[in-house]
Design an enzyme around this catalytic site. Structure first.
Site, PDB file in Angstrom:
ATOM      1  N   ASN A 223      14.231  -8.536 -43.040  1.00  0.00           N
ATOM      2  CA  ASN A 223      14.084  -7.102 -42.788  1.00  0.00           C
ATOM      3  C   ASN A 223      14.618  -6.780 -41.395  1.00  0.00           C
ATOM      4  O   ASN A 223      15.137  -7.655 -40.699  1.00  0.00           O
ATOM      5  CB  ASN A 223      12.613  -6.688 -42.930  1.00  0.00           C
ATOM      6  CG  ASN A 223      11.696  -7.502 -42.040  1.00  0.00           C
ATOM      7  OD1 ASN A 223      11.761  -7.430 -40.821  1.00  0.00           O
ATOM      8  ND2 ASN A 223      10.844  -8.318 -42.673  1.00  0.00           N
ATOM      9  N   LYS A 303      25.426 -23.277 -51.789  1.00  0.00           N
ATOM     10  CA  LYS A 303      25.768 -21.857 -51.799  1.00  0.00           C
ATOM     11  C   LYS A 303      26.019 -21.387 -53.232  1.00  0.00           C
ATOM     12  O   LYS A 303      26.777 -21.999 -53.981  1.00  0.00           O
ATOM     13  CB  LYS A 303      27.011 -21.609 -50.947  1.00  0.00           C
ATOM     14  CG  LYS A 303      27.439 -20.151 -50.916  1.00  0.00           C
ATOM     15  CD  LYS A 303      28.699 -19.960 -50.081  1.00  0.00           C
ATOM     16  CE  LYS A 303      29.160 -18.499 -50.129  1.00  0.00           C
ATOM     17  NZ  LYS A 303      30.396 -18.287 -49.352  1.00  0.00           N
ATOM     18  N   PRO A 319       2.275 -15.767 -48.952  1.00  0.00           N
ATOM     19  CA  PRO A 319       0.877 -15.645 -48.503  1.00  0.00           C
ATOM     20  C   PRO A 319       0.729 -14.446 -47.574  1.00  0.00           C
ATOM     21  O   PRO A 319       1.647 -14.109 -46.812  1.00  0.00           O
ATOM     22  CB  PRO A 319       0.626 -16.967 -47.762  1.00  0.00           C
ATOM     23  CG  PRO A 319       1.991 -17.439 -47.352  1.00  0.00           C
ATOM     24  CD  PRO A 319       2.912 -17.007 -48.448  1.00  0.00           C
TER      25      PRO A 319
END
Length: 418
Positions: A223, A303, A319
């Site tokens: 992110n 890859k 988790p």
């Protein structure tokens, strides 16, 4: 640096420049340090002068540049002693492999190495070199020796290097280095004037930055988190007297002064380190990290080749780190963070209850002025009902200032709990 910063801490900094292509960044660093009001004198090694001229630094610093060990114009010819006494901080940026080795072995055959041995001021080094030289066992041994001797080592950034290699070894940007120096002196000022002692004696663990979940050897899920808020909060907690450990995902930020850092990549690694800190003793756990919610069920060993218009990848849930820590029998004071794009208050209160947190700080990352990567933030803080506090709105300010306000909020809640 924000254009409205105008603070003169009246501190003296020796900026030592050693041989390396990163020496060009040091010219900008002089300007950025002066922007903060620092007095700067430049010391250059012979190698540094092969990359950039002393005249450049003389013009930027408004002071004569020091290059020789025995200066006939200095008092008793002992220029290195005068400089060593003058300095409030010795910053070596860039720090070459050669200089790190000299410092580690206690050699004193030039101006810089004698200043290093003669000064009582804190010493910071910002290594810059080829990625393989950085990784070499001898370099790592020397760095560990310097750390043991109390030198603050600024870990270099990763990226493409002048030689064409890609890896760790790039000197951080001048703006980041200058900001870290400023934060260090502001922290010292707070401690000396006892403006902050709100977390004195507390052990604080902070998670920061993103996590990366590998898809194959070259791709990953992540992110936009830069870790800036977590790093700023680590500085604020240290300034408040806490013993701080920062568990960081992959970010390009220098470690805040006085803070212990543990680098991780994946969510599982971050959880493992967090559990270890809990076992070692933790009074406050602050989860600012943007942890990936899912990981790839099976990482491809090679890859993945492009084939067809669609690609299906099975994901499994990661988790929940903050919830896992909060469920432990000897749980610390739990602080969560929520980055939302809508219904901020609703989602934040939901997380506060569901994850059994003591406090949660939430910001609206849909705002471009305070979203991921911004230098400023604005947050709303919510507390568990048992504390009897109303929510606190933290108006837009630098992330360091927001960190200081969060420390105050934590201290108030802890006082109520006690």
């Amino acid at each position: 640096m924000s254009s409205n910063v105008n603070i003169n801490l009246n501190k003296n900094i020796i900026l030592a420049v050693t041989g390396g292509i990163a020496a060009y960044k040091s010219a900008v660093l002089v300007r950025r340090l002066k922007d903060y009001g620092f007095h700067v004198r430049v010391v250059m090694t012979k190698g540094a002068q092969a990359f950039i001229t002393p005249l450049t630094f003389q013009a930027l610093s408004s002071n004569a540049v020091h290059t020789t060990l025995l200066d006939p114009e200095a008092e008793a010819g002992m220029g290195h002693i005068e400089l060593a006494r003058w300095a409030d901080l010795l910053l070596v940026a860039p720090a070459s492999c050669d200089v790190l080795a000299k410092f580690a072995q206690g050699l004193a055959d030039d101006l810089l190495s004698t200043i290093y041995l003669a000064t009582k001021a804190p010493v910071w080094v910002a290594p810059a070199m080829n990625q393989q030289m950085w990784a070499a066992k001898a370099t790592q041994r020397n760095l560990q020796t310097l750390i043991d001797d109390g030198v603050h080592v600024i870990i270099p950034d990763s990226g493409e290097q002048a030689c064409g290699d890609v890896g760790r070894g790039r000197m951080p940007e001048p703006e980041a280095l200058a900001a870290q120096v400023f934060e260090f002196f502001k922290t010292q000022e707070r401690i000396q004037t006892q403006q902050f002692g709100l977390l004195a004696g507390k052990k604080v663990t902070i998670t920061a930055g993103p996590t990366r979940e590998a898809i194959d050897p070259v791709r990953y899920i992540s992110n936009h988190s830069t870790g800036k808020m977590g790093f700023a909060l680590a500085s604020a907690c240290y300034a408040a007297g806490a013993e701080v450990t920062l568990i960081s995902g992959p970010v390009s930020l220098a470690t805040p002064y006085g803070v212990a850092r543990r680098n991780v990549t994946s969510a599982q690694q971050m959880l493992d380190e967090s559990m270890q800190m809990l076992a070692d003793g933790c009074d406050i756990f602050i989860a600012t990290a943007a942890v990936a919610d899912y990981r790839v069920a099976e990482i491809a060993p090679h890859k993945i080749k492009k084939a067809g218009d669609e690609l299906e990848i099975a994901l499994v849930k990661n988790p929940d780190i903050v919830a896992t820590i909060a469920q432990q029998e000897k749980r610390p004071f739990m602080v969560g963070f929520a980055a939302e794009t809508q219904n901020v208050e609703e989602y934040a209160n939901g997380k506060l209850i569901a994850k059994k947190l003591d406090m949660i700080a939430c910001n609206d990352v849909s705002r471009q002025d305070i979203g991921f990567g911004a230098d400023e933030n604005a947050m709303t803080v919510f507390f568990a009902k048992k504390y009897g506090f109303n929510q606190r709105d933290l108006e837009k300010a630098s992330k360091l200032k927001i960190g200081e306000q969060l420390v105050e909020a934590m201290s108030d809640a802890l006082s109520t709990k006690n």
